[in-house]
Scaffold this motif. Sequence first.
Motif, PDB file in Angstrom:
ATOM      1  N   SER A 194       0.823  -1.223   0.000  1.00  0.00           N
ATOM      2  CA  SER A 194       0.000   0.000   0.000  1.00  0.00           C
ATOM      3  C   SER A 194       0.852   1.265   0.000  1.00  0.00           C
ATOM      4  O   SER A 194       0.422   2.307  -0.492  1.00  0.00           O
ATOM      5  CB  SER A 194      -0.887   0.022   1.240  1.00  0.00           C
ATOM      6  OG  SER A 194      -0.077   0.026   2.419  1.00  0.00           O
ATOM      7  N   GLY A 195       2.028   1.182   0.603  1.00  0.00           N
ATOM      8  CA  GLY A 195       2.851   2.381   0.770  1.00  0.00           C
ATOM      9  C   GLY A 195       2.309   3.307   1.847  1.00  0.00           C
ATOM     10  O   GLY A 195       2.731   4.455   1.960  1.00  0.00           O
ATOM     11  N   ALA A 231      -2.874 -10.398   0.884  1.00  0.00           N
ATOM     12  CA  ALA A 231      -1.958 -10.066  -0.205  1.00  0.00           C
ATOM     13  C   ALA A 231      -1.579 -11.339  -0.978  1.00  0.00           C
ATOM     14  O   ALA A 231      -1.193 -12.339  -0.367  1.00  0.00           O
ATOM     15  CB  ALA A 231      -0.708  -9.404   0.359  1.00  0.00           C
ATOM     16  N   LEU A 243       0.503 -17.699   7.345  1.00  0.00           N
ATOM     17  CA  LEU A 243      -0.191 -16.408   7.522  1.00  0.00           C
ATOM     18  C   LEU A 243      -1.462 -16.360   6.671  1.00  0.00           C
ATOM     19  O   LEU A 243      -2.523 -15.960   7.143  1.00  0.00           O
ATOM     20  CB  LEU A 243       0.741 -15.242   7.158  1.00  0.00           C
ATOM     21  CG  LEU A 243       0.125 -13.835   7.240  1.00  0.00           C
ATOM     22  CD1 LEU A 243      -0.304 -13.488   8.664  1.00  0.00           C
ATOM     23  CD2 LEU A 243       1.102 -12.772   6.737  1.00  0.00           C
ATOM     24  N   LYS A 244      -1.342 -16.786   5.410  1.00  0.00           N
ATOM     25  CA  LYS A 244      -2.522 -16.770   4.531  1.00  0.00           C
ATOM     26  C   LYS A 244      -3.639 -17.592   5.139  1.00  0.00           C
ATOM     27  O   LYS A 244      -4.782 -17.168   5.183  1.00  0.00           O
ATOM     28  CB  LYS A 244      -2.209 -17.357   3.143  1.00  0.00           C
ATOM     29  CG  LYS A 244      -1.465 -16.502   2.155  1.00  0.00           C
ATOM     30  CD  LYS A 244      -2.243 -15.344   1.555  1.00  0.00           C
ATOM     31  CE  LYS A 244      -2.104 -14.122   2.421  1.00  0.00           C
ATOM     32  NZ  LYS A 244      -1.003 -13.232   2.156  1.00  0.00           N
ATOM     33  N   GLU A 255      -5.179 -15.942   8.448  1.00  0.00           N
ATOM     34  CA  GLU A 255      -5.922 -14.687   8.339  1.00  0.00           C
ATOM     35  C   GLU A 255      -7.260 -14.822   7.626  1.00  0.00           C
ATOM     36  O   GLU A 255      -8.172 -14.065   7.910  1.00  0.00           O
ATOM     37  CB  GLU A 255      -5.072 -13.576   7.711  1.00  0.00           C
ATOM     38  CG  GLU A 255      -4.717 -13.779   6.270  1.00  0.00           C
ATOM     39  CD  GLU A 255      -3.892 -12.630   5.709  1.00  0.00           C
ATOM     40  OE1 GLU A 255      -3.904 -11.543   6.275  1.00  0.00           O
ATOM     41  OE2 GLU A 255      -3.223 -12.852   4.689  1.00  0.00           O
TER      42      GLU A 255
END
Length: 358
Positions: free
Chosen positions: A99-100, A150, A234-235, A238
């Motif tokens: 996202s920054g 993500a 993690l995937k 979450e």
Amino acid sequence: EKAGYKHFMQKEIHEQPRTISDTITGFSSSKNKELYNLLKKTERLYIIACGTSYHAGLVGKFWIEKYARIPVEVDYASEYRYRDRIINDRTVVLGISQSGETADTRFALLDAKKEGAKTVSLVNVVGSSLSRETDFVLYTYCGPEIGVAATKTFTAQLVSLLLFALEIGLEKGTLNFTDYDFIHHQLLHIPSRVEKILEKDGEIKELAHKYMNATDFLFLGRNINYPIALEGALKLKEISYIHAEGYPAGEMKHGPIALIDEKMPVVCVSPKDRFYEKIFSNIQEVKARKGQVISVATEGDERIKQVSDEVIYIPKTIDTLYPILTVIPLQMLSYHIATLLGKDVDQPRNLAKTVTVE
Ligand code: F6R
């Protein structure tokens, strides 16, 4: 909007052949001479990020140390910000953020910059805060990622980090042109190899069905595929809310092996690379404790079946590129488990796409 897919996450997983190839093209056509001059003289590189971007950083460390011969430390941005890091004018800090806008990553970079480090960001969003606040900016070329989990931005971060490492290596002379060219050439084949994995959607869904009721999962990998084990865990946690842990396979015997019984699925990232024999014996240890082994293995590897309950085959590539392939079936497995459990994969509970608070 979802182009015929049920969820953004599914669409974004399936876009990866294109986003990977766009990132190869985009990255290769935007070389910044000044940045590579700086990196030639860099004595230490810190990579800081959160979540999935942190896992990309862990893979990036292998590539940068191997090809560019710069010592790399990877840290969670929230930890890096508050530790007594050592910075001088030959220190570069690279922040990775899709996202920054992630507050932890932004503030850690701003602090490091104040202390005299040169800062670089790797972002997917043009004009994002991070891209404006760092000395240099690198991009992934994915288009917007809507699903909270993500996926396509992770594989694009991997591609950018690899190309970054190769470019520095070439500039510094720590990588010769023949090797550079060979790796680059192999990288160009990655999108079609990802395509082959995506064709296994039905097979992976079936597997998801079989394991969806497990309450815990372990993910194991070694070396450059160890961060992929972390990312797989993690995937899964979450979006499906199933407890999952990722571990370097060699660490298992130092604790987590105590968890293994016949109810524990263990996903082993075990492509045919130079660590194959090592992970093979780790898988035997899991099997001896009756764990249910799901292996991600290289096409043609029949031997892995001796120690696995399930095998998901991926196409062959060179050792260094495996992480870009091995993560794909793990994304697909999580997606299918979560949707079969009726979870909202695009908007998991308690999570936001962009975390702008510390
Ligand atoms: C996991 C996920 C998060 C983000 C993390 C960092 O699927 O999406 O863990 O990776 O919040 O976000 P960015 O990369 O935007 O800084």
